[in-house]
Each structure stands twice: as C-alpha cells, then as structure tokens.
Design a protein around this motif. Structure first.
Motif, PDB file in Angstrom:
ATOM      1  N   LYS A  34       0.828  -1.281  -0.095  1.00  0.00           N
ATOM      2  CA  LYS A  34      -0.011   0.135   0.059  1.00  0.00           C
ATOM      3  C   LYS A  34       0.780   1.341   0.099  1.00  0.00           C
ATOM      4  O   LYS A  34       1.594   1.438   0.816  1.00  0.00           O
ATOM      5  N   HIS A  35       0.704   1.999  -1.130  1.00  0.00           N
ATOM      6  CA  HIS A  35       1.279   3.380  -1.049  1.00  0.00           C
ATOM      7  C   HIS A  35       1.014   4.386   0.097  1.00  0.00           C
ATOM      8  O   HIS A  35      -0.126   4.194   0.358  1.00  0.00           O
ATOM      9  N   HIS A  36       1.939   4.916   0.580  1.00  0.00           N
ATOM     10  CA  HIS A  36       1.523   6.084   1.513  1.00  0.00           C
ATOM     11  C   HIS A  36       2.552   7.189   1.484  1.00  0.00           C
ATOM     12  O   HIS A  36       3.722   6.906   0.914  1.00  0.00           O
ATOM     13  N   ASP A  37       2.188   8.452   2.049  1.00  0.00           N
ATOM     14  CA  ASP A  37       3.075   9.411   2.262  1.00  0.00           C
ATOM     15  C   ASP A  37       3.710   9.708   3.383  1.00  0.00           C
ATOM     16  O   ASP A  37       3.206   8.700   4.464  1.00  0.00           O
ATOM     17  N   HIS A  38       4.437  10.380   3.711  1.00  0.00           N
ATOM     18  CA  HIS A  38       5.137  10.598   5.285  1.00  0.00           C
ATOM     19  C   HIS A  38       4.959  12.020   5.940  1.00  0.00           C
ATOM     20  O   HIS A  38       5.143  13.028   5.182  1.00  0.00           O
TER      21      HIS A  38
END
Lengths: 137, 137
Positions: free
Chosen positions: B84-88
């Motif tokens: 799952k793609h995600h940002d930070h």
DNA sequence: CTCAATGCAAATTATTTGCAATCTT
DNA sequence: AAGATTGCAAATAATTTGCATTGAG
C-alpha cells in the motif's frame, strides 16, 4: 539594489555574496547546485572558492533569501526565494524542473497534520513526471 | 518464507540478503538507514559488511522490495514495501515518522501533471510537523 | 564447478571546517 | 583597527567500487 537585500538580511555586503545573489537572479533554470554557481563564477573570471559558495548559500538559506531542495540523491539545488510558495514537478526525461501551486493540496496537507494532532511547519512535494505520449493527431 | 520473496525478485538466496530482509521485517520503526541495519547485524553477531548492506538495499530497491527515501539531508532511509502506497509526516521534535494516505491528494497530483502535459510516474510528499500545543484543558 | 555475491580497504562525491590572510564597516 | 569573511587545503560523511575470496545452485 541587491545590496539592500543583504543588509536587510543582516549580512555584510561582500563581493562573493553579491556575485552569488546576482547569479541566482539571472539564472534561467532557477534551480542551481553549488557547483553550477561555482562554475558560473569561474566563467566570469571570479576568484571565489567552492567552500565560500556553500557557506554563502547556507547563510542565504538561514536568512530566508534562498530555499534548498534535496531532490533525488546527488547535489542539493538552491532557488532564490521570490515570495510565493510553490511545489515542484521534475521531468524525468529532460531533468527540467517545473513549478506549480495548488491551494487545494496545501489545504489538505494542513488538514492531515491537524487530524493527527500536529501543526504543519514545512513540506516537500515533488512530482516525477514523464511527457505524455503524443497521440497520432 | 522470505526466501521466496528473494527468489521471486530474481535474487539468489544468500545469508546476508535473508538477514537484512528479516531485520527490515522486524523493525519497529519501519524506516531504517543502512547504518541502522548494519548495527543491528553487528549486535546479532553477524559478520556482514556495511558495503554489503548498501549493495543489498540497492538491489532490493531495484527489485521493488524496498523503497528508499531521502528525507532531510543526512542518510537515506529504507522501508520494506508492503504494497500500500503512503506518504510521510515527520515530527520535527521527536524525529518520529508517521505514515498517511490521502486519495484526494493522490488524485490532485495526477491531475496537475496531466494539466501540464505529463504523466505522473512517482512522487515524494513529506510533511514536517510539530505537535499541537496542548490547550490548558 | 561456474559465476554471482561478499568483505575489506581504498575511492568517490558532496559538503564542511580550520586557519592564516583579507576585506567591510 | 576589530571582527567578520574568504580561500585553500585538509577533514567529514555517506555511499560506491575494485578485487581476491567465498558461497549458491
């Protein structure tokens, strides 16, 4: 003229600082590495060391005159701060840097930070893009 | 089990690669520098060189097993890719890394690239945040 | 057995720092 | 003149590479 910018920033008006500011203002690409600036200086017969370029850029950044970006590994790039915030898009085929602004994204970011119990201080958004294939029109 | 991940990625199943994969899977923080991993290995009496850690991480990245981030200057951090793609979001006071997903932002990014005649390939979004001041409740 | 993978030390790259000489105010 | 600033060379920090040795299939 730009000597005022330096004084306003609390920096003494020295030859290296003036030269570097001018180069940043004149630069077409708007995003230069320390090395780029150093080479520009060399080509203008200026006798300014690379270490000084780094030192001056760091001071400019602290003073808020310049923004430093760490795009994909390698050298950092510096950009003269012209007031208006914006994000960046990088054409991975040509390396060209494109600037853009999107208020909706800005707003969502603040909202997300808030939802997690934080206040947004800074952010870095970089889109890595590729030119659309021309459809045979 | 993870030996399958390696084979699937077209990588020979070697001791260093297994160990490094395991450490990444076990890591609490989820975001480790090459040095962090190296120290973990040392503390487990493993005789694996730092150069190998870098080499393996690079291979993992190429194979899509791992993602590399260049957060604020200093070392790159590596994170096991769990699909799952995600940002930070980074808490600038504690250094803690928080992950988040926002479909709206994802969509806007594609839209912006498109408007400029590009296709979005990758992006990097990092929010630098600070804990909200507790109101005197 | 054959070639890919590893360890170690040396090499690179990007940036920083010490210090004597040189400017700015 | 006094202290900040610079240039140069040497120092760091992060990562990469060459090469002889070891290991996986």
């Amino acid at each position: 003229m730009e000597s005022q910018d330096l004084r306003k920033a609390g920096l003494k008006v020295t030859h290296p600082r003036m030269r570097i500011l001018e180069i940043l203002e004149a630069s077409q690409s708007r995003h230069m590495t320390a090395e780029d600036i150093y080479k520009q200086l060399l080509s203008h017969e200026e006798d300014i060391g690379l270490a000084t370029v780094y030192r001056v850029l760091t001071q400019f950044e602290t003073a808020g005159l310049v923004t430093k970006h760490n795009f994909e590994g390698g050298q950092a790039v510096f950009e003269l701060d012209r007031g208006k915030h914006h994000d960046h898009m990088i054409d991975i085929e040509s390396g060209r840097v494109i600037e853009f602004v999107n208020e909706e994204i800005e707003r969502l970011q603040r909202e997300i930070a808030d939802k997690h119990g934080y206040v947004l201080e800074e952010h870095s958004l970089v889109l890595y893009v590729r030119p659309k294939k021309k459809t045979g029109k």
